[in-house]
Write an enzyme that holds these catalytic residues in place. Structure first.
Site, mmCIF file in Angstrom:
data_model
loop_
_atom_site.group_PDB
_atom_site.id
_atom_site.type_symbol
_atom_site.label_atom_id
_atom_site.label_comp_id
_atom_site.label_asym_id
_atom_site.label_seq_id
_atom_site.Cartn_x
_atom_site.Cartn_y
_atom_site.Cartn_z
ATOM 1 C CG ASP A 117 0.398 -0.626 -1.933
ATOM 2 O OD1 ASP A 117 0.469 -0.582 -0.614
ATOM 3 O OD2 ASP A 117 1.177 0.159 -2.595
ATOM 4 C CD GLU A 147 -1.281 1.055 2.508
ATOM 5 O OE1 GLU A 147 -0.248 1.367 3.013
ATOM 6 O OE2 GLU A 147 -1.251 1.382 1.222
#
Length: 375
Positions: A117, A147
């Site tokens: 993340d 991400e």
């Protein structure tokens, strides 16, 4: 300790001199009784933070003798800091601790892959060795997707280079392309939907998606692909040559809170990709920017045709593998198309829609599987 305030809009710009601050940076976790780790975090293990207890101000600051990581997003000058205390990946004992934690987590959880993340704020070089080490433990995870939220494909390419291509990255530029087409189809060319995206330039390291938990309505990065275009977007991701397409839970099962139904044909397209899809793609496009049509060649051929226009579309498809075979329109199963002895047939779809055709035999197998899935 001592720190210097920095400009939140340009973290490379200091806005004052070193001064005394009181910061929340020492973590001993006494209730753990050193069961999992005896590592004690201090300010030396962080680069900066954004709260000074002395004056109770939320000032972004960098600690004395520290520098922001280089291999991160250049947003706001340098996007190393995101929130809380910024972990300093240049400190050897920090890296050692994160390796120890990663090994423990990988073994105890049994994961076989990672979703990483907010990596635009993490030094890309850290992951090169960390992921390699994790692959030696537990279920030997060999897949990782990061991400990195940006609409700039070149930023993603640079991060892949800096990290040694040790992971895939979500194709955020493609998501925004899909969203824009769904909102303004009149000014779109569906034939060029992938052009300039990560899936176009670095296909083996791209993880394309239509929407996710961050882009759904009311979320911070809301950029929801319009409902009419959702089946088309998933046909592009699942039924062409994308290597690692992702399916959003909210698209597959619906989002009850927002009264959003599951995307039509999505379950069927997932099944087709898993069970029928070959690796040969033949496009049957002409000079119509509002239409896309392609054949997926295999023993179980699949034909897809879509329109982003207010008019229905038709394409002539010709391939010997289709000869004398009958195909079922998944939208309207009563509608079938039979190719002639040369493999030629006309396939069509309604306006602003997508139609997937599979053989009668495969359709029967699909129906049996859908009945099982739907209980």
């Amino acid at each position: 300790i001592k720190a210097t305030n920095v400009n939140p809009s340009n973290r490379l710009e200091n806005t004052g001199e070193l001064y005394d601050v009181k910061v929340w940076t020492k973590y001993t976790f006494p209730e753990r009784h050193q069961k999992y780790s005896d590592f004690v975090w201090t300010w030396h293990h962080f680069t900066g933070t954004d709260y000074n207890e002395n004056n109770q101000q939320n000032d972004l600051m960098i600690f004395e003798g520290k520098e922001w990581s280089e291999h991160v997003s250049k947003e706001q000058g340098n996007f190393d800091f995101i929130m809380g205390d910024d972990v300093d990946f240049s400190v050897p004992e920090v890296v050692d601790e994160l390796y120890r934690w990663g090994i423990w987590y990988t073994e105890i959880s049994g994961v076989n892959g990672f979703r990483l993340d907010a990596i635009k704020s993490i030094d890309a070089r850290f992951f090169t060795g960390w992921l390699k080490k994790m692959a030696e433990y537990g279920n030997h995870p060999d897949f990782a997707v990061g991400e990195y939220w940006t609409s700039d494909t070149q930023e993603l390419i640079q991060y892949l280079r800096d990290s040694g291509h040790c992971m895939k990255l979500f194709d955020v530029p493609l998501h925004y392309r899909l969203c824009k087409i769904s909102e303004d189809p009149r000014n779109a060319d569906i034939r060029n939907v992938f052009e300039g995206t990560l899936s176009d330039i670095e296909p083996e390291f791209s993880a394309p998606f239509s929407d996710n938990h961050d882009t759904q309505p009311s979320q911070a990065l809301e950029s929801w692909v319009q409902e009419w275009f959702k089946p088309l977007s998933y046909a592009l991701l699942l039924l062409r040559d994308c290597h690692y397409p992702f399916v959003f839970y909210g698209d597959y099962y619906g989002i009850e809170r927002d009264q959003i139904a599951p995307v039509p044909l999505l379950k069927e397209m997932v099944w087709i990709r898993k069970n029928l899809l070959g690796d040969g793609i033949v496009d049957f496009n002409d000079d119509d920017p509002k239409k896309a049509c392609w054949l997926v060649c295999s023993d179980n051929p699949v034909i897809v045709i879509m329109s982003i226009d207010d008019e229905w579309k038709q394409s002539e498809v010709c391939d010997l593998s289709l000869a004398n075979r009958t195909f079922v329109d998944l939208n309207t199963p009563d509608h079938t198309v039979t190719a002639d002895e040369t493999g030629k047939a006309q396939f069509n779809c309604l306006s602003k829609s997508c139609t997937v055709y599979i053989t009668q035999e495969d359709y029967q197998t699909l129906q049996n599987e859908m009945s099982r899935l739907n209980g």
